[in-house]
Design a protein around this motif. Structure first.
Motif, PDB file in Angstrom:
ATOM      1  N   LEU A   1       0.836  -1.210   0.000  1.00 20.88           N
ATOM      2  CA  LEU A   1       0.000   0.000   0.000  1.00 20.88           C
ATOM      3  C   LEU A   1       0.870   1.260   0.000  1.00 20.88           C
ATOM      4  CD1 LEU A   1      -2.832   1.332   0.268  1.00 20.88           C
ATOM      5  CD2 LEU A   1      -2.445   1.255   2.733  1.00 20.88           C
ATOM      6  N   ASP A   2       1.896   1.280   0.831  1.00 18.61           N
ATOM      7  CA  ASP A   2       2.782   2.447   0.896  1.00 18.61           C
ATOM      8  C   ASP A   2       3.533   2.669  -0.419  1.00 18.61           C
ATOM      9  OD1 ASP A   2       1.954   2.947   3.447  1.00 18.61           O
ATOM     10  OD2 ASP A   2       3.813   2.338   4.424  1.00 18.61           O
ATOM     11  N   ILE A   3       3.916   1.580  -1.088  1.00 23.11           N
ATOM     12  CA  ILE A   3       4.606   1.721  -2.376  1.00 23.11           C
ATOM     13  C   ILE A   3       3.676   2.350  -3.409  1.00 23.11           C
ATOM     14  CG2 ILE A   3       5.564   0.413  -4.319  1.00 23.11           C
ATOM     15  CD1 ILE A   3       6.818  -1.475  -2.227  1.00 23.11           C
ATOM     16  N   VAL A   4       2.435   1.890  -3.454  1.00 22.18           N
ATOM     17  CA  VAL A   4       1.468   2.440  -4.418  1.00 22.18           C
ATOM     18  C   VAL A   4       1.205   3.916  -4.130  1.00 22.18           C
ATOM     19  CG1 VAL A   4      -0.928   2.311  -5.202  1.00 22.18           C
ATOM     20  CG2 VAL A   4       0.413   0.210  -4.922  1.00 22.18           C
ATOM     21  N   VAL A   5       0.946   4.240  -2.878  1.00 21.21           N
ATOM     22  CA  VAL A   5       0.659   5.632  -2.503  1.00 21.21           C
ATOM     23  C   VAL A   5       1.878   6.520  -2.780  1.00 21.21           C
ATOM     24  CG1 VAL A   5       0.199   7.146  -0.530  1.00 21.21           C
ATOM     25  CG2 VAL A   5      -1.116   5.043  -0.828  1.00 21.21           C
TER      26      VAL A   5
ATOM     27  N   THR B   1      10.204   1.983  -1.202  1.00 17.10           N
ATOM     28  CA  THR B   1       9.176   3.013  -1.214  1.00 17.10           C
ATOM     29  C   THR B   1       9.704   4.229  -1.957  1.00 17.10           C
ATOM     30  OG1 THR B   1       8.463   2.209   0.942  1.00 17.10           O
ATOM     31  CG2 THR B   1       7.597   4.324   0.238  1.00 17.10           C
ATOM     32  N   PRO B   2       9.076   4.606  -3.069  1.00 14.50           N
ATOM     33  CA  PRO B   2       9.556   5.766  -3.829  1.00 14.50           C
ATOM     34  C   PRO B   2       9.621   7.034  -2.978  1.00 14.50           C
ATOM     35  CG  PRO B   2       7.960   4.547  -5.103  1.00 14.50           C
ATOM     36  CD  PRO B   2       7.947   3.965  -3.718  1.00 14.50           C
ATOM     37  N   GLY B   3      10.683   7.791  -3.190  1.00 17.84           N
ATOM     38  CA  GLY B   3      10.874   9.032  -2.444  1.00 17.84           C
ATOM     39  C   GLY B   3      11.812   8.892  -1.269  1.00 17.84           C
ATOM     40  N   THR B   4      12.152   7.662  -0.902  1.00 20.08           N
ATOM     41  CA  THR B   4      13.101   7.432   0.193  1.00 20.08           C
ATOM     42  C   THR B   4      14.098   6.367  -0.230  1.00 20.08           C
ATOM     43  OG1 THR B   4      11.650   5.767   1.181  1.00 20.08           O
ATOM     44  CG2 THR B   4      11.487   8.013   2.058  1.00 20.08           C
ATOM     45  N   ILE B   5      15.280   6.453   0.354  1.00 16.79           N
ATOM     46  CA  ILE B   5      16.287   5.424   0.103  1.00 16.79           C
ATOM     47  C   ILE B   5      17.168   5.287   1.335  1.00 16.79           C
ATOM     48  CG2 ILE B   5      17.944   6.998  -0.973  1.00 16.79           C
ATOM     49  CD1 ILE B   5      18.527   4.549  -2.883  1.00 16.79           C
TER      50      ILE B   5
ATOM     51  N   PHE C   1       2.339   7.670  -6.415  1.00 19.56           N
ATOM     52  CA  PHE C   1       1.499   8.808  -6.787  1.00 19.56           C
ATOM     53  C   PHE C   1       2.021  10.109  -6.168  1.00 19.56           C
ATOM     54  CE2 PHE C   1      -1.585   5.393  -7.608  1.00 19.56           C
ATOM     55  CZ  PHE C   1      -1.926   5.727  -8.909  1.00 19.56           C
ATOM     56  N   GLN C   2       2.498  10.043  -4.926  1.00 21.56           N
ATOM     57  CA  GLN C   2       3.030  11.242  -4.284  1.00 21.56           C
ATOM     58  C   GLN C   2       4.276  11.750  -5.003  1.00 21.56           C
ATOM     59  OE1 GLN C   2       3.539   9.765  -0.311  1.00 21.56           O
ATOM     60  NE2 GLN C   2       1.528  10.504   0.361  1.00 21.56           N
ATOM     61  N   VAL C   3       5.170  10.847  -5.359  1.00 22.30           N
ATOM     62  CA  VAL C   3       6.389  11.252  -6.052  1.00 22.30           C
ATOM     63  C   VAL C   3       6.049  11.788  -7.445  1.00 22.30           C
ATOM     64  CG1 VAL C   3       8.549  10.401  -7.064  1.00 22.30           C
ATOM     65  CG2 VAL C   3       7.940   9.782  -4.728  1.00 22.30           C
ATOM     66  N   ALA C   4       5.125  11.152  -8.127  1.00 20.98           N
ATOM     67  CA  ALA C   4       4.710  11.642  -9.448  1.00 20.98           C
ATOM     68  C   ALA C   4       4.137  13.055  -9.334  1.00 20.98           C
ATOM     69  CB  ALA C   4       3.682  10.700 -10.064  1.00 20.98           C
ATOM     70  N   ARG C   5       3.338  13.301  -8.319  1.00 19.41           N
ATOM     71  CA  ARG C   5       2.777  14.638  -8.104  1.00 19.41           C
ATOM     72  C   ARG C   5       3.892  15.651  -7.813  1.00 19.41           C
ATOM     73  NH1 ARG C   5      -0.169  16.112  -2.803  1.00 19.41           N
ATOM     74  NH2 ARG C   5       1.576  14.841  -2.356  1.00 19.41           N
TER      75      ARG C   5
ATOM     76  N   LEU D   1      11.344  21.441  -3.244  1.00 14.08           N
ATOM     77  CA  LEU D   1      11.455  20.163  -2.553  1.00 14.08           C
ATOM     78  C   LEU D   1      12.226  20.344  -1.248  1.00 14.08           C
ATOM     79  CD1 LEU D   1      12.256  17.708  -5.471  1.00 14.08           C
ATOM     80  CD2 LEU D   1      10.091  18.020  -4.280  1.00 14.08           C
ATOM     81  N   ARG D   2      11.819  19.603  -0.251  1.00 11.89           N
ATOM     82  CA  ARG D   2      12.476  19.670   1.059  1.00 11.89           C
ATOM     83  C   ARG D   2      13.184  18.342   1.328  1.00 11.89           C
ATOM     84  NH1 ARG D   2       6.853  21.059   3.631  1.00 11.89           N
ATOM     85  NH2 ARG D   2       6.517  19.298   2.273  1.00 11.89           N
TER      86      ARG D   2
END
Length: 162
Positions: A69-73, A117-121, A76-80, A90-91
């Motif tokens: 669920l977190d990966i899917v959400v 999870t997109p947006g974090t590494i 969309f957040q990263v795409a936005r 960006l912060r």
């Protein structure tokens, strides 16, 4: 049973990955994947002297559901963020997350989950294994983001690796 399947989780994963790589489920492919799933863990057993104790029940399935669920959400957040924000807005932050997980397998699973999870590494684990360095693409409140990672992932992993 333990002599035949020293690492049942690894055997199941090998069979699933084999079938996915074959991109076709046939009797011959399933049998060959089954042979690999039985033989490879047996040969690698000496390299796993202290096998971690994991619970593959409700806690594990709940963890997988949360991660998917977190990966899917997050996609969309990263795409936005990419489509509708400028780079200077960006912060991006480096987060130092204190972790209470003790086994290398649990720490690796946490780091892998964060990286999936997109947006974090996940970038690094401290030498003593008590801190995880994570880069996040857009963070408003560092303390809230650290708390979210600890409650959503680390707490669940502690129940799985109890």
């Amino acid at each position: 049973m333990k002599r035949l399947l020293p690492h049942p989780g690894l055997s199941a994963m090998l069979l699933i990955v084999w079938l996915l790589m074959a991109n076709d489920v046939t009797i011959g492919g399933a049998l060959l994947g089954g042979v690999f799933a039985l033989v490879l863990p047996k040969f690698t057993q000496p390299f796993w002297p202290d096998r971690p104790r994991m619970r593959f029940g409700r806690a594990f399935l709940g963890y997988l559901a949360i991660v998917v669920l977190d990966i899917v959400v997050a996609n969309f957040q990263v795409a936005r963020l990419i489509l509708f924000r400028r780079n200077r807005d960006l912060r991006a932050r480096w987060l130092v997350i204190p972790i209470r997980l003790t086994t290398p397998e649990a720490i690796t699973m946490l780091a892998g989950t964060i990286s999936l999870t997109p947006g974090t590494i996940s970038s690094d684990v401290s030498a003593d294994g008590r801190f995880l360095l994570v880069h996040a693409l857009d963070v408003g409140d560092e303390a809230a983001e650290i708390a979210r990672i600890k409650t959503r992932y680390e707490a669940r992993l502690q129940r799985i690796f109890a």
